[in-house]
Design a protein around this motif. Structure first.
Motif, PDB file in Angstrom:
ATOM      1  N   VAL A 118      11.239 -27.844   4.606  1.00 23.47           N
ATOM      2  CA  VAL A 118      12.473 -28.784   4.484  1.00 23.47           C
ATOM      3  C   VAL A 118      12.943 -28.883   6.229  1.00 23.47           C
ATOM      4  N   ASP A 170      14.399 -29.388   9.889  1.00 20.24           N
ATOM      5  CA  ASP A 170      15.621 -29.929  10.392  1.00 20.24           C
ATOM      6  C   ASP A 170      15.690 -30.736  11.588  1.00 20.24           C
ATOM      7  N   VAL A 229      24.157 -23.172   1.641  1.00 23.11           N
ATOM      8  CA  VAL A 229      23.059 -24.481   1.199  1.00 23.11           C
ATOM      9  C   VAL A 229      21.924 -24.495   2.289  1.00 23.11           C
ATOM     10  N   PHE A 230      21.956 -23.815   3.061  1.00 22.22           N
ATOM     11  CA  PHE A 230      20.699 -23.711   3.846  1.00 22.22           C
ATOM     12  C   PHE A 230      19.672 -22.782   3.000  1.00 22.22           C
ATOM     13  N   LYS A 258      19.710 -21.804  -0.036  1.00 24.21           N
ATOM     14  CA  LYS A 258      18.893 -22.463  -1.247  1.00 24.21           C
ATOM     15  C   LYS A 258      17.956 -23.501  -0.775  1.00 24.21           C
ATOM     16  N   LYS A 259      17.997 -24.422   0.283  1.00 23.77           N
ATOM     17  CA  LYS A 259      17.227 -25.346   0.547  1.00 23.77           C
ATOM     18  C   LYS A 259      15.889 -24.841   0.995  1.00 23.77           C
ATOM     19  N   ILE A 260      15.873 -23.647   1.808  1.00 18.53           N
ATOM     20  CA  ILE A 260      14.454 -22.858   2.254  1.00 18.53           C
ATOM     21  C   ILE A 260      14.190 -22.185   1.289  1.00 18.53           C
ATOM     22  N   SER A 302      13.711 -22.791  -2.179  1.00 21.59           N
ATOM     23  CA  SER A 302      13.497 -23.711  -3.272  1.00 21.59           C
ATOM     24  C   SER A 302      12.271 -23.652  -3.520  1.00 21.59           C
TER      25      SER A 302
END
Length: 318
Positions: A90, A92, A218-219, A221-223, A225
């Protein structure tokens, strides 16, 4: 006095979690982060480490380039679990550039910092142990100047996660693991693969962990997943962690370095690493019969206070 840490990483998802845990600990000072090949190629490790520091607003912490290849073993990565880029694929678009890296070589920086702070620095190693093996080759007195060494790696029951009997960090550079366990005689604590599996986090906790909605949550959770999905998939059903929860391997070593009361049961034993076996290369060997005649014994973590551990993780995402 703050605890002085050097963190040696191959920044994948659990390294990111360990770094964030250390950043959130009020009585910890991170002197440096050194990077090594491992979960993903070194260039990605460097980028990922800077990404983690950026989201925590701590780009002031020096990051160094370490070893890009193992001492002798063939290169391997863990892209199937951590993503090809090591952080869940994901990207950046505004990630920090590698121009922020320190110019000094990571191994030499590690040696210099420990010389400047003899007996005060705890080294937390969550990557293959290449940087540490090179450090002791360059400076044989390096280990005795350390306060302590915490390692995530190896195994106790010959249960592998990369080969039949081998844990990833020790398989990725078995010679380095052998050198470190042979020549580092400072107090040494090991969070093994099976230990982290037995202490995996309930999925319900993970939901709660991400729920704060902070930028860090948020960071994370994203990485996380991709690896969480992988941990719940059918192909992982034979793993010890299957269905029980998420295994954030590297954070156990970091948690113990931050607060040693988090480990509620451990044992001391001399250890080495198998280098020649067809099925057992990279396996950590525990010498209960004391046939190796080693004076130095490491502390193997066996049980963790899960509530204290969860609190450190929760604090990391505030």
């Amino acid at each position: 006095m703050k605890k002085k840490l050097i963190i040696d990483v191959d920044t994948g998802v659990d390294d990111a979690q360990a770094i964030m845990m250390a950043l959130a600990a009020p009585d910890v000072e991170i002197l440096a982060i050194t990077c090594c090949h491992g979960n993903t190629p070194l260039e990605n490790v460097l980028k990922n480490t800077l990404r983690v520091l950026k989201v925590c607003n701590r780009l002031d912490i020096p990051v160094y380039r370490g070893c890009a290849v193992p001492l002798l073993a063939p290169k391997r990565n863990a892209g199937d679990y951590h993503g090809k880029d090591g952080l869940g694929d994901v990207p950046d678009p505004d990630a920090p550039g590698l121009d922020l890296l320190q110019k000094r070589n990571g191994v030499k920086a590690m040696i210099k910092l420990v010389k400047q702070n003899p007996g005060e620095v705890t080294l937390v190693a969550t990557a293959p142990l290449t940087n540490l093996a090179v450090a002791v080759q360059l400076e044989p007195s390096f280990p005795e100047k350390l306060k302590a060494l915490y390692i995530m790696g190896g195994n106790t029951n010959s249960r592998g996660n990369t080969s039949v009997c081998g844990e990833f960090n020790f398989v990725a550079d078995s010679e380095a693991a052998y050198v470190v366990l042979d020549r580092y005689t400072c107090p040494t604590y090991i969070a093994t693969w099976e230990f982290s599996c037995r202490s995996s986090l309930p999925w319900s906790f993970c939901d709660q962990w991400f729920a704060s909605g902070s930028e860090k949550a948020v960071f994370m959770k994203k990485i996380s997943s991709l690896s969480m999905k992988k941990a719940q998939s059918a192909e992982y059903q034979k793993e010890i962690t299957a269905g029980k929860g998420f295994n954030s391997c590297d954070t156990y070593a970091m948690a113990a370095a931050i607060d040693d009361t988090i480990i509620t049961e451990s044992e001391k034993v001399a250890v080495t690493v198998e280098l020649e076996g067809k099925f057992t290369r990279g396996m950590m060997v525990l010498d209960y019969m004391e046939l190796l005649k080693k004076k130095h014994k490491v502390t193997i973590m066996k049980k963790v206070d899960l509530e204290k551990f969860k609190k450190l993780l929760m604090d990391a995402l505030k």
